[in-house]
Design an enzyme around this catalytic site. Structure first.
Site, mmCIF file in Angstrom:
data_model
loop_
_atom_site.group_PDB
_atom_site.id
_atom_site.type_symbol
_atom_site.label_atom_id
_atom_site.label_comp_id
_atom_site.label_asym_id
_atom_site.label_seq_id
_atom_site.Cartn_x
_atom_site.Cartn_y
_atom_site.Cartn_z
ATOM 1 C CG ASP A 292 -2.368 0.561 0.774
ATOM 2 O OD1 ASP A 292 -2.145 2.018 0.265
ATOM 3 O OD2 ASP A 292 -3.285 0.230 1.222
ATOM 4 C CG HIS A 326 -1.532 1.342 -3.289
ATOM 5 N ND1 HIS A 326 -2.882 0.953 -2.823
ATOM 6 C CD2 HIS A 326 -1.246 0.139 -3.925
ATOM 7 C CE1 HIS A 326 -3.071 -0.371 -2.899
ATOM 8 N NE2 HIS A 326 -2.076 -0.873 -3.738
#
Length: 506
Positions: A292, A326
Site C-alpha cells: 500500500d 500505492h
C-alpha cells in the site's frame, strides 16, 4: 574548509546509526566509501558504505570510539552504558516454543537503561509489550517472528480503564489485536540492530479480512507506539506485516533510520510507516517495498463524540527509497487534526502509483499546510503529484455531499489545503499525468508551487484515472491539470522534446 562530520541519528549501548549529512545523494551514494571504527588506536571494524545512512553494531557499552568515513571528518563518541544486558534465553526463550512468556519475563526483569538481547536465530512470539528506558537489540541473524495463530494476540480495547485511547483503526479509537511490538505511554525506547522483525502476516488469515473485524477487533500492526516520547528504530528489517507495518500515534520525537520495510505487493493495506497525530518525526534512509502506501502521514478523523485528534507536525523524510507502493509519501485521508510542516527531500520513488499524494474530503476538517517535496527522482510513477479534495473514502465517500463539485457551506468540517511545493523533481516514465490537483470549490488550494521539473513519459503507458474521485477522466501522458486552485505558480517544466520548457497546464 573543515570536513563535515556525520550526524548521529540513533546511538544505543551496542549500535550506532549515522547520516552522512550534507551529501547530495538520494538513497544511494555515487561511490562506496570506506569506513572504520577505532577504539584506543585499534581498528575494531571496517567496511564500506554505499548509502547516506550507516548502522554499525557490535559496540561495547561505555567504550569511546572514533568513526572514520572517507571524505568526512572523524566522529568521536562513547557508547552509552547499560544498566543490564538481559538475554531472553535466561528467561526461558527457546527456538522451538512460543516465547511470549520469556519476553514478558525478560522485560519485567529489566531495570531502567537495560538492553534486551535477542540472539541470532528465529524466535516466535505473540505480542511483546515494551516499557520505558529500554533498548531491544536485534543483531544480525536474529529474527523476532510473530505467531500465526490469532489466539496468541490479545485484544486491546479502544480505551483503557482511565478513558485514554488505547487502540486505533483508520483514525478513530477501535479495538485491535495487539501488535507484535507494542509500546503505550512509554519513553526512551530504542529498537536497534541488523536483525529482522517478521509480523507473520503471510501466515494465518490476517490478509484475508483487510477491512473487517473478527472477534470484535481489527488487525494488528507489526510495531505500534501510542503516546510515546523518544521512540527510535534503527538498522532492522520489518516485514510481512498483518496490516500497517509501523504505526506511531500521539508520539513526540520519533526516529526511524536505516530500516528496510518489506511486504508483498499484493498484501492488503500493508502501509510502510504511518505517523499519526505525532510531532518531530524523522524518517531517514528507509527502504520501502510494500502493499500500500510507503509513508502515510495522518492526523486522525473527527471522533464519533466530536473530539478532534492531535495534529501531526514537523515530519522530515529524506534519503529514502520507495518501491511498488500505492503512494510514495501520502498525506491523509485521515487528517482532521491537521498535518503541517512536512519536508520530503533527496528520495527515490520507483513504480509507485503516486509520488506525493494529498487526499481529503468534506467532513474531515483540518488543514494540510507547508508541505514540500524537493530534489527527488521518480521512475515509472503513474502520477507524480496528486492532490484530491474529493477522495471517496468511507461508506459515504461516493455520496453527493462528498463528490458534488458545486460550492458547499464552509464550516469546521471543511478541509483547507495551502502552501504545497513540488520542486526540483526528475519524473521519468510518467504514465497518467505529471500532476493532477483537485481542490474544493468552497475552499480552493492556495500557495501551490510546481517548478523545476524534468518530465519524460512511458511509451507503453495505458490511460488511467489519475485519482480516486467521481467523474475524473482517464489520462495518458497528461501534463499539469488543476481545478479549484488559487494562483498556482507553475514554471520551469522541461517537457519531452520541448526546448523552450513551456508550461503545459490546464
Amino acid at each position: 574548509m573543515p570536513l563535515q562530520v556525520p550526524t548521529i541519528l540513533v546511538l544505543t549501548p551496542r549500535t550506532i546509526t549515522v547520516e552522512l549529512a550534507g551529501v547530495a545523494a538520494r538513497d544511494q551514494l555515487d561511490a562506496v566509501l570506506d569506513w572504520r571504527l577505532v577504539a584506543s588506536g585499534d581498528v575494531m571494524q571496517e567496511g564500506q558504505a554505499g548509502r547516506p545512512v550507516l548502522t554499525v553494531e557490535g559496540l561495547v557499552p561505555g567504550i569511546a570510539y572514533g568513526l572514520e568515513i572517507a571524505g568526512f571528518g572523524g566522529l568521536d563518541f562513547t557508547a552509552p552504558r547499560e544498566s543490564a544486558l538481559i538475554d531472553i534465553r535466561d528467561h526461558g526463550a527457546s527456538k522451538a516454543a512460543d516465547n511470549s512468556a520469556a519476553f514478558a519475563a525478560a522485560i519485567a526483569a529489566a531495570p531502567a537503561g537495560a538492553t534486551i538481547y535477542v540472539p541470532p536465530g528465529v524466535w516466535r512470539t505473540g505480542p511483546v509489550f515494551l516499557k520505558s528506558d529500554l533498548c531491544l537489540h536485534l543483531p544480525h541473524g536474529a529474527v523476532l517472528k510473530g505467531l500465526a495463530e490469532r489466539q496468541a494476540y490479545p485484544i486491546l480495547d479502544a480505551f483503557d480503564a482511565e478513558g485514554k485511547m488505547q487502540a486505533s483503526w483508520e483514525g478513530v479509537p477501535a479495538a485491535c489485536f495487539a501488535s507484535l511490538l507494542t509500546a503505550i505511554d512509554a519513553s526512551h525506547i530504542a529498537i536497534a540492530g541488523k536483525g529482522v522483525i517478521d509480523g507473520a502476516g503471510a501466515e494465518g488469515d490476517w490478509w484475508d479480512w483487510p477491512k473487517e473485524t473478527r472477534e470484535g477487533a481489527r488487525r494488528p500492526r507489526t510495531v505500534f507506539a501510542n503516546r510515546c516520547v523518544d521512540f527510535a528504530m534503527a538498522g532492522v528489517t520489518v516485514r510481512n506485516s498483518p496490516s500497517w507495518t509501523i504505526h506511531p500515534i500521539n508520539c513526540r520525537k520519533a526516529m526511524f533510520a536505516d530500516l528496510a520495510i518489506e511486504n508483498p505487493a499484493d498484501s492488503p493495506n500493508t502501509d510502510g510507516l504511518n505517523p499519526e497525530s505525532s510531532s518531530d518525526v524523522e524518517i531517514v534512509g528507509v527502504r520501502f517495498s510494500v502493499g500500500d502506501d510507503c509513508v502515510a502521514i495522518k492526523a486522525g478523523k473527527i471522533w464519533p463524540d466530536g473530539r478532534v485528534p492531535e495534529p501531526t507536525r514537523n515530519v522530515s523524510v529524506r534519503h529514502c527509497r520507495m518501491e511498488r507502493g500505492h503512494g510514495g509519501v501520502v498525506i491523509g485521508s485521515e487528517m482532521s487534526g491537521s498535518v503541517t510542516d512536512v519536508t520530503v527531500e533527496r528520495c527515490t520513488l520507483a513504480d509507485t502509483d503516486r509520488g506525493l499524494r494529498i487526499k481529503t474530503r468534506r467532513g474531515r476538517g483540518g488543514e494540510v499546510a507547508r508541505i514540500a517535496m524537493r530534489d527527488c527522482v521518480m521512475d515509472g510513477v503513474l502520477t507524480p503529484l496528486a492532490i484530491n479534495s474529493h477522495y471517496f473514502c468511507d461508506p459515504d465517500g461516493r455520496s453527493d455531499a462528498v463528490q458534488n463539485r458545486a460550492p458547499a457551506p464552509v464550516d469546521k468540517t471543511t478541509p483547507h489545503l495551502r502552501d504545497v511545493t513540488f520542486a526540483g523533481i526528475v519524473a521519468r516514465n510518467v504514465h497518467h499525468a505529471l500532476a493532477y490537483v483537485l481542490g474544493l470549490s468552497e475552499s480552493p488550494i492556495m500557495g501551490l508551487v510546481i517548478e523545476d521539473i524534468s518530465v519524460t513519459y512511458d511509451p507503453q503507458a495505458q490511460a488511467g484515472v489519475p485519482e480516486m474521485a467521481e467523474g475524473l477522466p482517464e489520462l495518458r501522458h497528461g501534463g499539469i491539470i488543476t481545478e479549484n486552485t488559487t494562483n498556482p505558480i507553475i514554471r520551469g517544466i522541461a517537457w519531452p522534446g520541448d526546448s523552450n520548457s513551456r508550461e503545459r497546464a490546464s
